[in-house]
Design an enzyme around this catalytic site. Sequence first.
Site, PDB file in Angstrom:
ATOM      1  CB  ILE A  15      -0.954   0.002   1.216  1.00 55.98           C
ATOM      2  CG1 ILE A  15      -1.933  -1.176   1.129  1.00 55.98           C
ATOM      3  CG2 ILE A  15      -1.720   1.315   1.306  1.00 55.98           C
ATOM      4  CD1 ILE A  15      -2.816  -1.356   2.370  1.00 55.98           C
ATOM      5  CB  ALA A  90       5.058   0.837   9.976  1.00 55.16           C
ATOM      6  CB  THR A  93      -0.273 -10.239  10.384  1.00 57.14           C
ATOM      7  OG1 THR A  93       0.526 -10.774   9.330  1.00 57.14           O
ATOM      8  CG2 THR A  93      -1.271  -9.254   9.820  1.00 57.14           C
ATOM      9  CD  GLN A 148     -10.692 -12.939   9.943  1.00 61.75           C
ATOM     10  OE1 GLN A 148     -11.633 -13.489  10.546  1.00 61.75           O
ATOM     11  NE2 GLN A 148     -10.623 -12.942   8.630  1.00 61.75           N
ATOM     12  CE1 TYR A 154      -2.581  -6.108  10.978  1.00 61.70           C
ATOM     13  CE2 TYR A 154      -4.940  -6.412  10.724  1.00 61.70           C
ATOM     14  CZ  TYR A 154      -3.744  -5.912  10.253  1.00 61.70           C
ATOM     15  OH  TYR A 154      -3.710  -5.230   9.061  1.00 61.70           O
TER      16      TYR A 154
HETATM   17  N1  CAA Z   1     -13.317 -17.749   8.642  1.00 60.38           N
HETATM   18  C1  CAA Z   1     -13.920 -18.897   9.009  1.00 60.38           C
HETATM   19  N2  CAA Z   1     -13.234 -19.922   9.601  1.00 60.38           N
HETATM   20  C2  CAA Z   1     -11.924 -19.752   9.848  1.00 60.38           C
HETATM   21  C3  CAA Z   1     -11.249 -18.581   9.506  1.00 60.38           C
HETATM   22  C4  CAA Z   1     -11.984 -17.548   8.889  1.00 60.38           C
HETATM   23  N3  CAA Z   1     -11.455 -16.406   8.531  1.00 60.38           N
HETATM   24  N4  CAA Z   1      -9.961 -18.692   9.889  1.00 60.38           N
HETATM   25  C5  CAA Z   1      -9.831 -19.917  10.430  1.00 60.38           C
HETATM   26  N5  CAA Z   1     -11.002 -20.554  10.399  1.00 60.38           N
HETATM   27  C6  CAA Z   1     -11.319 -21.892  10.846  1.00 60.38           C
HETATM   28  C7  CAA Z   1     -10.710 -22.909   9.873  1.00 60.38           C
HETATM   29  O1  CAA Z   1     -11.536 -23.086   8.730  1.00 60.38           O
HETATM   30  C8  CAA Z   1     -10.653 -24.139  10.739  1.00 60.38           C
HETATM   31  O2  CAA Z   1     -11.938 -24.716  10.829  1.00 60.38           O
HETATM   32  P1  CAA Z   1     -12.101 -26.308  11.029  1.00 60.38           P
HETATM   33  O3  CAA Z   1     -11.435 -26.615  12.318  1.00 60.38           O
HETATM   34  O4  CAA Z   1     -13.573 -26.492  11.013  1.00 60.38           O
HETATM   35  O5  CAA Z   1     -11.404 -26.922   9.831  1.00 60.38           O
HETATM   36  C9  CAA Z   1     -10.325 -23.569  12.121  1.00 60.38           C
HETATM   37  O6  CAA Z   1     -10.671 -22.183  12.078  1.00 60.38           O
HETATM   38  C10 CAA Z   1      -8.855 -23.712  12.429  1.00 60.38           C
HETATM   39  O7  CAA Z   1      -8.136 -23.081  11.370  1.00 60.38           O
HETATM   40  P2  CAA Z   1      -6.711 -23.626  10.931  1.00 60.38           P
HETATM   41  O8  CAA Z   1      -6.759 -25.101  10.674  1.00 60.38           O
HETATM   42  O9  CAA Z   1      -6.217 -22.756   9.822  1.00 60.38           O
HETATM   43  O10 CAA Z   1      -5.870 -23.411  12.291  1.00 60.38           O
HETATM   44  P3  CAA Z   1      -4.433 -22.866  12.484  1.00 60.38           P
HETATM   45  O11 CAA Z   1      -4.202 -22.816  13.942  1.00 60.38           O
HETATM   46  O12 CAA Z   1      -3.442 -23.597  11.621  1.00 60.38           O
HETATM   47  O13 CAA Z   1      -4.463 -21.376  11.904  1.00 60.38           O
HETATM   48  C11 CAA Z   1      -5.262 -19.151  11.697  1.00 60.38           C
HETATM   49  C12 CAA Z   1      -5.423 -20.479  12.405  1.00 60.38           C
HETATM   50  C13 CAA Z   1      -3.891 -18.545  12.055  1.00 60.38           C
HETATM   51  C14 CAA Z   1      -6.357 -18.249  12.207  1.00 60.38           C
HETATM   52  C15 CAA Z   1      -5.317 -19.356  10.180  1.00 60.38           C
HETATM   53  O14 CAA Z   1      -6.508 -20.008   9.859  1.00 60.38           O
HETATM   54  C16 CAA Z   1      -5.276 -18.061   9.424  1.00 60.38           C
HETATM   55  O15 CAA Z   1      -4.181 -17.561   9.123  1.00 60.38           O
HETATM   56  N6  CAA Z   1      -6.447 -17.471   9.119  1.00 60.38           N
HETATM   57  C17 CAA Z   1      -6.498 -16.200   8.400  1.00 60.38           C
HETATM   58  C18 CAA Z   1      -6.462 -15.059   9.392  1.00 60.38           C
HETATM   59  C19 CAA Z   1      -6.659 -13.786   8.645  1.00 60.38           C
HETATM   60  O16 CAA Z   1      -7.685 -13.539   8.041  1.00 60.38           O
HETATM   61  N7  CAA Z   1      -5.636 -12.906   8.667  1.00 60.38           N
HETATM   62  C20 CAA Z   1      -5.730 -11.691   7.940  1.00 60.38           C
HETATM   63  C21 CAA Z   1      -4.371 -11.399   7.359  1.00 60.38           C
HETATM   64  S1  CAA Z   1      -4.401 -10.065   6.203  1.00 60.38           S
HETATM   65  C22 CAA Z   1      -4.551  -8.713   7.171  1.00 60.38           C
HETATM   66  O17 CAA Z   1      -4.506  -8.747   8.357  1.00 60.38           O
HETATM   67  C23 CAA Z   1      -4.734  -7.426   6.453  1.00 60.38           C
HETATM   68  C24 CAA Z   1      -5.962  -6.788   6.873  1.00 60.38           C
HETATM   69  O18 CAA Z   1      -5.905  -5.787   7.564  1.00 60.38           O
HETATM   70  C25 CAA Z   1      -7.262  -7.282   6.387  1.00 60.38           C
END
Ligand code: CAA
Length: 248
Positions: A15, A90, A93, A148, A154
């Site tokens: 960005i 800055a 995550t 989230q 975050y």
């Molecule tokens: N929506 C719905 N379900 C979710 C989810 C979401 N966003 N994130 C995780 N889950 C669910 C998974 O589907 C999973 O469900 P099941 O057990 O039924 O299969 C459960 O949560 C566990 O998830 P993981 O197997 O992935 O577990 P993990 O411990 O390996 O990882 C996590 C967990 C770190 C949250 C990983 O899922 C992840 O990285 N999720 C994305 C988080 C996210 O959206 N980050 C945003 C980054 S971008 C940003 O931050 C910029 C911004 O400002 C928008």
Amino acid sequence: MAGRLALITGGNGGIGTAVVRQLAADGYRVVTTCLDAEAERIDAWRQQLREEGVEVDYVVCNVADFASCQKMAEEVEQTYGPVDVLVNLAGITRDTFLHKMGAEDWDAVLDVNLDSVFNVTRQIVPGMRDRGFGRIVNVSSVNGQTGQFGQANYSAAKAGMHGFTMALAKENARKGIAVNTVSPGYVNTSMTAAIPDDIREQIIAQIPAGRMAEVEEVARVIRFLVADENGYITGANIPVNGGLFCSF
Ligand code: CAA
């Protein structure tokens, strides 16, 4: 606006680079902070922008560290003059569920995303007040508004940013300083590329626009808010989220 000085923290990110391009096109002089010039290959980044006709300078600074920000602000003022526009961009995550989160994941995200806003802005606001002009944009996130999965750290930091924005806007509204938050949704950057593919697909499926934002779409809002002409929008939180979170 021709000749105004814009300071962007983390301006060499996705960005940030779009913000640098757009502000430079409007005639701002642009300086960014970066944590470590070598690790971030900032010279190559600057060279690439220079080939496009975009000039940007940088100052090495750890925005999580107050003393480093003090030093950075002195250096910027001595080298380039007073800062008219500050974009606090800055951010990092460290996504993990709270029940697995270490104190270091919490501290790192709060330090870089929230404490940084105090550390940097504290250096810049007194001069803006003295001169009777300033534009500050704090770049937050839709996830600060909604929460989230995996982002207790975050989401807390990003929600905190807007509390800071609102207080600062009130304190400085009579001093010609506008302070706003921009809350992007999911943007096509290396940060969202790091989300596991299946989860990213699930998230995109929930976005009414059906896609992530491009960096230029976020930068355009920042460009608008920092313009001289915008003195009256202050204390606002502007969403750029494709309809992912709609609110009053
Ligand atoms: N929506 C719905 N379900 C979710 C989810 C979401 N966003 N994130 C995780 N889950 C669910 C998974 O589907 C999973 O469900 P099941 O057990 O039924 O299969 C459960 O949560 C566990 O998830 P993981 O197997 O992935 O577990 P993990 O411990 O390996 O990882 C996590 C967990 C770190 C949250 C990983 O899922 C992840 O990285 N999720 C994305 C988080 C996210 O959206 N980050 C945003 C980054 S971008 C940003 O931050 C910029 C911004 O400002 C928008």
